[in-house]
Structure formats: C-alpha cells, structure tokens
Design an enzyme around this catalytic site. Structure first.
Site, PDB file in Angstrom:
ATOM      1  N   SER A  67       0.838  -1.201   0.000  1.00 32.00           N
ATOM      2  CA  SER A  67       0.000   0.000   0.000  1.00 32.00           C
ATOM      3  C   SER A  67       0.869   1.245   0.000  1.00 32.00           C
ATOM      4  O   SER A  67       2.091   1.182   0.124  1.00 32.00           O
ATOM      5  CB  SER A  67      -0.917   0.007   1.230  1.00 32.00           C
ATOM      6  OG  SER A  67      -0.160   0.272   2.402  1.00 32.00           O
ATOM      7  N   SER A  69       0.894   3.734   2.239  1.00 38.40           N
ATOM      8  CA  SER A  69       0.913   4.432   3.529  1.00 38.40           C
ATOM      9  C   SER A  69       2.288   4.969   3.907  1.00 38.40           C
ATOM     10  O   SER A  69       2.389   5.859   4.746  1.00 38.40           O
ATOM     11  CB  SER A  69       0.409   3.497   4.636  1.00 38.40           C
ATOM     12  OG  SER A  69       1.338   2.462   4.902  1.00 38.40           O
ATOM     13  N   LYS A 124       5.195   0.600   9.429  1.00 35.58           N
ATOM     14  CA  LYS A 124       5.002   2.010   9.745  1.00 35.58           C
ATOM     15  C   LYS A 124       6.288   2.548  10.366  1.00 35.58           C
ATOM     16  O   LYS A 124       7.219   1.800  10.654  1.00 35.58           O
ATOM     17  CB  LYS A 124       3.844   2.213  10.735  1.00 35.58           C
ATOM     18  CG  LYS A 124       2.518   1.601  10.319  1.00 35.58           C
ATOM     19  CD  LYS A 124       1.878   2.297   9.137  1.00 35.58           C
ATOM     20  CE  LYS A 124       0.553   1.632   8.771  1.00 35.58           C
ATOM     21  NZ  LYS A 124      -0.020   2.197   7.528  1.00 35.58           N
ATOM     22  N   SER A 227      -2.686   7.036   5.601  1.00 37.91           N
ATOM     23  CA  SER A 227      -2.178   5.917   6.399  1.00 37.91           C
ATOM     24  C   SER A 227      -3.172   5.556   7.491  1.00 37.91           C
ATOM     25  O   SER A 227      -3.658   6.420   8.224  1.00 37.91           O
ATOM     26  CB  SER A 227      -0.828   6.285   7.021  1.00 37.91           C
ATOM     27  OG  SER A 227      -0.395   5.273   7.917  1.00 37.91           O
TER      28      SER A 227
END
Length: 262
Positions: A67, A69, A124, A227
């Site tokens: 993704s 994010s 993250k 995100s």
C-alpha cells in the site's frame, strides 16, 4: 496463512525424512537399491529448508510493500529486507523474545503484526516510545511537549494518479525522513476503532493526543493523510514486533530504488 508456521512444519517433516533415511532406512537397503522417491526428495530438501528457515527466522526476511501508507519513503511494489535480530532474538512461529538485543527507536521503519489481526504484517514508522506523550494536532507532531522539526521541501508526484502532494522533511531521533501532508485534508481522525488502552487517547476536531503504554509503541505512516495507523487502531505491543526494515532489494517498475532508504 501463517507462512512461518508452514515453513516450520515443512522443516520438521523433511528433517524426520532425512533422519529416518540417514540413520535407519539406508542401512536396511541393499547397496544398489534406490530410496523411495518421497524419502529421497524429502531428505534432499531438508538442508535447503533449514537454511531458509534460519535466515528468515533469525536474520533477514523479505517483504513486499502492498500500500501507499509509507510514501514517499517506500512505494507500492518495493521489495524490502527486514532485520529480524535488531530488536531481539525471537522464537519463530510464536514470536517470543528470548535474547534482548535492542529496542525500537523513534524514526525506525518497523514491521509488525497488526494488533487486530496478527496474521497480517504492517509497516510504519515508530513515532512514540513507551511512556511518551504523542500529539498530532492540526497536522503537526509533538512528542512530550516538544514540536518535531518539520520543514517544507517541494512536492511529490504520484505517478499513478498524476497529482502532487506537499512534501516535508521531518526529524525523529537522529535521522531525517520525508513525509507527505495534505494541507487541505481535515486534521481530525476520521476512523477510530476500539483498542486496548483506548483511554490513553483523547480525540478532538484538531487531531489526537495519546500516552503510550509500557511495552507498546505508537506508529504512523509517512503518507500522513493516507495511512491507517496508531491514530486509528492504537498501539503496537512489543510481542507483535517483527523487525526493522532497512533495504529495498527490488522494484519491478524502478530499478533505481534498490538500496538503503535511510
């Protein structure tokens, strides 16, 4: 599917076949009698699976970014390597830490098991450490009452949709990294689920304030308005940590991306 568990089961099966052939069946066969095909293949795969299992469980593990994010640091389609021992040696499958080595630091890009569904891996950036007071208000980050250094630095082109996002440089810990902040997006957190230690967070129209519990971490994506992270679903417990991402080893669309992203 839990790939670590599947790999472990394959290791056990091939190890049993290898040991049975090496210490029992081989001695009972005639010198020119071939081993059954299933024994021969199983035993021959054992060393390969053992090497893969050790490398993946204790040293490095490959992941693919699914993704956006972490844009602009990591793009969709990046294949990355994750250091499995920098935060401690853990038993495979159950992810139990047995040898402490180090702890996540602010600014680290961390892979972890999603708290709500441990079968899914997330990536993250570590923003808040245990005990930190994290505030993300009006799109500006503060930790323990001190604003995190942030400066504007041009724009980022999203090549898939051909539009630009404001690009900023932020400093967490000793290293700087780029983030995207959409100035016209609302500052409040639009999607919040129930999560452990939810009482540690206060949500307002300006954003969110949280105190990070012990043995937990607060993480955010570098694509701040794109995100789904700790602002919405809470904290990452230490037992969910997989490792620290440190290297892009391939990208089908852009070979120039290969290398360290720090």
């Amino acid at each position: 599917m839990n790939f670590a568990l599947i790999l472990f089961l394959l290791l056990v099966i091939t190890a049993v076949l290898w040991a049975a052939d090496r210490f029992y069946a081989r001695k009972r066969r005639a010198p020119d009698e071939p081993a059954p095909w299933w024994v021969e293949y199983g035993a021959s795969f054992f060393p390969v699976i053992l090497i893969v299992f050790v490398l993946r469980s204790f040293l490095v593990e490959p992941f693919k970014i699914p993704s956006g994010s972490m844009i602009p640091t990591l793009l969709v389609g990046d294949f990355i390597l994750v250091n499995k021992w920098t935060y401690g040696i853990r038993l495979p499958v159950i992810n139990q830490k047995i040898i402490p080595v180090g702890d996540p630091q602010r600014g680290d890009v961390m892979v972890f098991r999603f708290p709500s569904d441990p079968s899914v891996d997330y990536i993250k950036r570590v923003v808040g450490l245990p005990g930190d007071r994290v505030e993300y208000l009006n799109k500006r980050l503060s930790i323990n009452g001190e604003a995190v250094a942030l400066r504007a630095e041009g724009e980022f082109l999203h090549t898939d949709r051909l539009y630009y996002s404001p690009r900023y440089v932020e400093q967490l810990g000793k290293q700087e990294h780029a983030v995207l902040i959409e100035d016209d997006a609302p500052p409040y957190v639009s999607q919040v689920v129930d999560f452990p230690f939810r009482e540690n967070c206060t949500y307002t129209s300006a954003g969110v304030r949280c105190v990070v519990p012990q043995d937990h971490y607060f993480v955010m994506g570098d694509n701040r308005d794109g995100s789904y992270d700790s602002r919405s679903w809470g904290f990452v417990p230490d037992e969910n940590i997989v490792g620290r991402a440190f290297f892009i080893w391939f990208n089908f669309n852009d070979m120039k991306r290969i290398g360290s992203f720090h």
